[in-house]
Design an enzyme around this catalytic site. Structure first.
Site, PDB file in Angstrom:
ATOM      1  N   HIS A 145     -49.014 -85.418 -20.322  1.00 44.05           N
ATOM      2  CA  HIS A 145     -48.334 -84.122 -20.411  1.00 44.05           C
ATOM      3  C   HIS A 145     -49.118 -83.022 -19.698  1.00 44.05           C
ATOM      4  O   HIS A 145     -50.351 -83.046 -19.663  1.00 44.05           O
ATOM      5  CB  HIS A 145     -48.016 -83.731 -21.863  1.00 44.05           C
ATOM      6  N   GLU A 162     -44.389 -82.649 -23.194  1.00 42.46           N
ATOM      7  CA  GLU A 162     -44.596 -84.020 -23.650  1.00 42.46           C
ATOM      8  C   GLU A 162     -43.688 -84.980 -22.870  1.00 42.46           C
ATOM      9  O   GLU A 162     -42.756 -84.534 -22.193  1.00 42.46           O
ATOM     10  CB  GLU A 162     -44.274 -84.078 -25.146  1.00 42.46           C
ATOM     11  N   ASP A 198     -51.230 -88.720 -22.651  1.00 41.11           N
ATOM     12  CA  ASP A 198     -49.898 -89.267 -22.351  1.00 41.11           C
ATOM     13  C   ASP A 198     -49.278 -88.639 -21.099  1.00 41.11           C
ATOM     14  O   ASP A 198     -48.080 -88.762 -20.859  1.00 41.11           O
ATOM     15  CB  ASP A 198     -48.965 -89.081 -23.556  1.00 41.11           C
ATOM     16  N   ASP A 249     -49.741 -72.213 -22.715  1.00 39.03           N
ATOM     17  CA  ASP A 249     -49.093 -72.553 -23.978  1.00 39.03           C
ATOM     18  C   ASP A 249     -49.813 -71.932 -25.169  1.00 39.03           C
ATOM     19  O   ASP A 249     -50.908 -71.377 -25.016  1.00 39.03           O
ATOM     20  CB  ASP A 249     -48.997 -74.083 -24.136  1.00 39.03           C
TER      21      ASP A 249
END
Ligand code: GLP
Length: 263
Positions: A143, A148, A141, A72
């Site tokens: 990801h 996400e 979280d 990313d």
């Protein structure tokens, strides 16, 4: 799924680096048949990169015929920005090893045409025959890359808006100033990662324990995108005791036992 539980983060880094070296060396890559490695940023892989650099310097590993694809990149940071993932990769890994610049692929967060950048990236992966080993970290979280919660588990490379939780977590790299953290990123999709022949997720520290609990013991769910690994034929999570601390005693015992004689 394999879950490798090590005592501490140093042991996780060492195991991950040795595994990557083993995979590359075993593959015997050549110019015409390179080994294709998916690579992450963040604090989780730093120790692994340091170990890989040591192996390279010791003459035990070469990156001459290795092609990389980063997971990313933030939108709006150019490659000279110290928090861009281009910069991170150069400073923490690439400048110390013998990888050829033309073999490095990182999404361009400064592009004017996001759709083209993303489809070109997917095409480049296909053209080289796909990724052999995709390495990733995991967000608090759950990801993977910047996929996400509620990302499609079939998603491909695209633009994602970052959640408040991720912006807060990543603000530690931006002087703890939330307003400096980019709010969007280009990221490979969950489906892109799952297309790799093998996927290895590195997780260390107590703040990753809930994500691992959901990813390993929870249901397959777009809420915790790491759970997609449950459907992968060759998924590995390598973690330390802290990151494994919310797993049930039975789960820990099972993996400690089954992995005790494995590489
Ligand atoms: C970012 C990256 C992810 C990374 C995650 C965890 O959001 N896009 O690829 O896995 O942070 O980072 P860290 O390893 O620093 O906890």
């Amino acid at each position: 799924m394999r879950v490798i539980i090590k005592e501490n983060s140093d042991n996780v880094s060492k195991w991950a680096a040795d595994y990557v070296a083993y995979k590359i060396n075993h593959f015997k890559p050549t110019k015409g048949r390179p080994f294709v490695l998916g690579v992450p940023t963040g604090s989780s892989p730093l120790g692994m990169y340091a170990e890989l650099i040591k192996l390279y310097k010791a003459g035990k590993l070469s990156f001459e015929n290795v092609v990389t694809f980063n997971m990313d990149e933030y939108i709006g940071l150019d490659s000279s920005h110290p928090q861009s993932y281009h910069y991170f990769m150069q400073e923490n890994f690439f400048k110390y090893i013998n990888i050829k610049p033309q073999n490095i692929h990182i999404l361009n967060g400064m592009t004017k045409d996001f759709a083209k950048e993303c489809s070109d990236y997917e095409r480049a992966m296909r053209n080289v025959g796909g990724v052999h080993l995709f390495i990733g970290g995991v967000g608090v979280d759950g990801h993977i890359a910047f996929n996400e919660p509620f990302s499609s588990l079939e998603s491909r490379t695209r633009v994602k808006t970052l959640t408040e939780s991720t912006i807060k977590a990543n603000s530690r790299f931006f002087d703890n100033d939330l307003s400096k953290v980019p709010t969007m990123a280009l990221t490979v999709g969950v489906g892109t990662i799952m297309d790799a022949e093998e996927v290895m997720i590195i997780a260390t520290g107590k703040n990753k324990a809930t994500a691992l609990k959901h990813g390993i013991e929870g249901a397959l769910s777009h809420v915790w995108t790491i759970s997609a690994l449950q459907k992968h034929r060759h998924g590995i999570i390598v973690c330390d005791r802290d990151a494994a601390s919310e797993l049930s005693k039975e789960t820990v015992e099972y993996f400690m036992d089954i992995e005790k004689n494995n590489y």
